[in-house]
Design an enzyme around this catalytic site. Structure first.
Site, PDB file in Angstrom:
ATOM      1  N   LYS A  96      38.020 -22.056 112.581  1.00  0.00           N
ATOM      2  CA  LYS A  96      38.135 -22.314 111.141  1.00  0.00           C
ATOM      3  C   LYS A  96      39.291 -23.250 110.811  1.00  0.00           C
ATOM      4  O   LYS A  96      39.275 -23.915 109.781  1.00  0.00           O
ATOM      5  CB  LYS A  96      38.230 -20.995 110.387  1.00  0.00           C
ATOM      6  CG  LYS A  96      36.908 -20.232 110.477  1.00  0.00           C
ATOM      7  CD  LYS A  96      36.876 -18.982 109.631  1.00  0.00           C
ATOM      8  CE  LYS A  96      35.485 -18.361 109.645  1.00  0.00           C
ATOM      9  NZ  LYS A  96      35.127 -17.754 110.953  1.00  0.00           N
TER      10      LYS A  96
HETATM   11  C1  PLP Z   1      33.876 -17.451 111.321  1.00  0.00           C
HETATM   12  C2  PLP Z   1      33.614 -17.255 112.766  1.00  0.00           C
HETATM   13  C3  PLP Z   1      32.318 -17.331 113.313  1.00  0.00           C
HETATM   14  C4  PLP Z   1      31.084 -17.545 112.463  1.00  0.00           C
HETATM   15  O1  PLP Z   1      31.024 -18.838 111.909  1.00  0.00           O
HETATM   16  P1  PLP Z   1      29.995 -19.154 110.725  1.00  0.00           P
HETATM   17  O2  PLP Z   1      30.370 -20.498 110.255  1.00  0.00           O
HETATM   18  O3  PLP Z   1      30.217 -18.091 109.680  1.00  0.00           O
HETATM   19  O4  PLP Z   1      28.624 -19.085 111.291  1.00  0.00           O
HETATM   20  C5  PLP Z   1      32.176 -17.188 114.685  1.00  0.00           C
HETATM   21  N1  PLP Z   1      33.231 -16.956 115.478  1.00  0.00           N
HETATM   22  C6  PLP Z   1      34.491 -16.860 114.990  1.00  0.00           C
HETATM   23  C7  PLP Z   1      35.614 -16.574 115.934  1.00  0.00           C
HETATM   24  C8  PLP Z   1      34.740 -17.009 113.628  1.00  0.00           C
HETATM   25  O5  PLP Z   1      35.986 -16.906 113.151  1.00  0.00           O
END
Ligand code: PLP
Length: 485
Positions: free
Chosen positions: A123
């Site tokens: 993120k």
């Molecule tokens: C947020 C997240 C996901 C999922 O991503 P999306 O964009 O919601 O599909 C997967 N793995 C980790 C470690 C995350 O922080």
């Protein structure tokens, strides 16, 4: 570039208009009116670019209301070795076993490292850019913004590390008290910046989310205290994620005639939706594989055509908690393209059918069978036992320690390897964030990056509040960023 809503709203908005907005006024999600097309010569030119320049080139196709020099400066400031640890920013590493193979006679399997940013989850890739874009745009408008959010882990810390110390913006992040991993709590609560406010709510994640919704639903309060969000439906986050699909492709191939596959550990469909956008722009991706955990809303859809949202009682608490979702908030964007951008049809599916019966079913529809052929999607599901086995085999056979979400990706990817198209699994977090499961799988502690040494022992800045609307509002009023002069 003009932006439209999946439900039909089209007011000629441009990038910066929707940057600070959540949903469109009609309840839909914003998308560009069309996907810019990238030709062979452009791909060839982009192959050689450093990550920040590539980000600038891609963003330029979607952003025409920030001067090019400013946008370039924002990209250069965001994607640095200092912040992301390497010059490549998102380096690929092959996953090979002791015999030198990634599995049978298949093309190589790679991990694309998206988790070397400040909070060790993917993120950061988008949120770090968002922080710089917000600061830029708020300054230009002479406005301030108070970001209110709810987190069960990765989103909250990514938002805080992106916004800390930024002018014009404050963050109020609620989290369920005592329910994040000890490392995640330490990451967030050790931030001492004046504009970062951690609020530990006496309750579960849903209580936090309900409070955020209640505050945002009070339009007078929202306007007066300039409340905003940074949730995963934000288009700027999505477009920032498109960049690393290109960067991964360029590292795995030597010529534009080659195709690749990506497997994406998925929850809200934000990450893999960026892959869909990259492919719609012309990036040669032959298959996008959606990997879910026990919360298999998306796997069910790609197998059967039925999209069935779950109740919170039906949502499992798993060892890949960032994928524990009851509905996939970005999924509407893909379905909009799937139904040929028919906003009325989309509104019937997401507005009417989902609200009335909690599901819609495209299984018998021609558009669904095209999801595989025209759009090239596949999916798979992973369980706690799969996760432990994958973490173990990846460590023992390939010498790589992976986190629980990435393990779900690797498990599902192995069922979709191709003879000649390399498979790229997105590494969405580092194992240290989910240490308990690593210890369960391997009997040892995960590697801890040096900057996080002793983080659990640092002083903490967090306010405990009851799950009580007036209390939250009073806290915001007392701490919010004053109106800019
Ligand atoms: C947020 C997240 C996901 C999922 O991503 P999306 O964009 O919601 O599909 C997967 N793995 C980790 C470690 C995350 O922080």
């Amino acid at each position: 570039m003009r932006y439209i809503s999946t439900r039909g709203h089209d007011a000629g908005q441009r990038f910066c208009d929707i940057l600070l907005e959540g949903l469109a006024p009609d309840g839909g999600l914003y998308l560009p009116a069309s996907y810019p097309q990238v030709d062979d010569a452009t791909l060839t030119r982009w192959r050689r670019l450093p990550y920040a320049e590539l980000a600038f080139e891609i963003l330029s196709l979607y952003v025409d209301d920030i001067p090019a020099d400013d946008l370039r400066a924002i990209c250069r400031r965001t994607y640095t070795r200092e912040v992301f640890g390497t010059d490549a920013i998102v380096p690929l590493r092959p996953l090979v076993d002791k015999t030198g193979s990634s599995g049978g006679d298949a093309a190589p399997l790679y991990l694309e490292a998206l988790s070397n940013g400040p909070t060790l989850a993917f993120k950061d890739m988008a949120m770090q850019l968002l922080g710089n874009l917000f600061e830029y745009e708020l300054k230009r408008r002479g406005e301030t913004l108070n970001i209110l959010g709810a987190t069960s882990g990765d989103t909250g810390s990514a938002a805080e590390y992106a916004m800390r110390g930024k002018r014009g913006v404050s963050v109020f992040m609620t989290s369920p008290r005592g329910r994040m991993s000890p490392f995640q709590q330490a990451q967030m609560f050790s931030l001492m910046d004046d504009n970062i406010h951690n609020i530990a709510i006496d309750g579960v994640f849903d209580d936090c989310q309900d409070l955020v919704k209640a505050v945002s639903g009070d339009l007078a309060f929202k306007r007066k205290y300039r409340i905003g969000t940074v949730n995963s439906i934000n288009w700027a986050r999505l477009v920032a994620q498109v960049v690393y699909y290109f960067a991964g492709y360029f590292q795995a191939t030597t010529a534009n005639a080659q195709q690749v596959r990506f497997t994406v550990p998925s929850g809200n469909f934000g990450n893999v939706c960026a892959g869909h956008v990259a492919r719609m722009m012309g990036l040669p991706i032959d298959l996008l594989v959606v990997a879910t955990n026990e919360n298999d809303v998306l796997d069910e859809f790609f197998r059967t055509g039925r999209y069935r949202v779950r109740s919170s009682a039906d949502t499992h608490e798993t060892s890949s908690p960032s994928m524990d979702i009851s509905k996939a908030s970005n999924f509407e964007r893909f379905v909009f393209d799937l139904v040929g951008r028919d906003a009325a049809r989309l509104g019937d599916l997401f507005g009417a059918q989902l609200a009335r019966q909690g599901f819609f079913d495209l299984g018998a529809d021609a558009v669904f069978t095209q999801a595989a052929s025209r759009f090239g999607f596949a999916s798979g599901r992973s369980t706690h036992a799969d996760r432990l086995a994958t973490i173990r085999s990846t460590f023992e056979d390939c010498g790589e320690m992976v986190d629980t979400h990435t393990a779900d990706g690797i498990k599902v990817a192995r069922a979709h390897l191709h003879a000649t198209h390399p498979m790229i699994v997105l590494e969405t977090a580092l194992p240290i964030k989910f240490a308990a499961t690593i210890v369960e799988a391997l009997g040892r502690q995960p590697v801890r990056p040096p900057q996080f040494e002793g983080i659990e022992l640092r002083p903490r800045r967090v306010t405990d509040l009851a799950a009580d609307l007036p209390a939250i509002k009073a806290f915001i009023v007392a701490h919010c960023e004053p109106v800019a002069a």
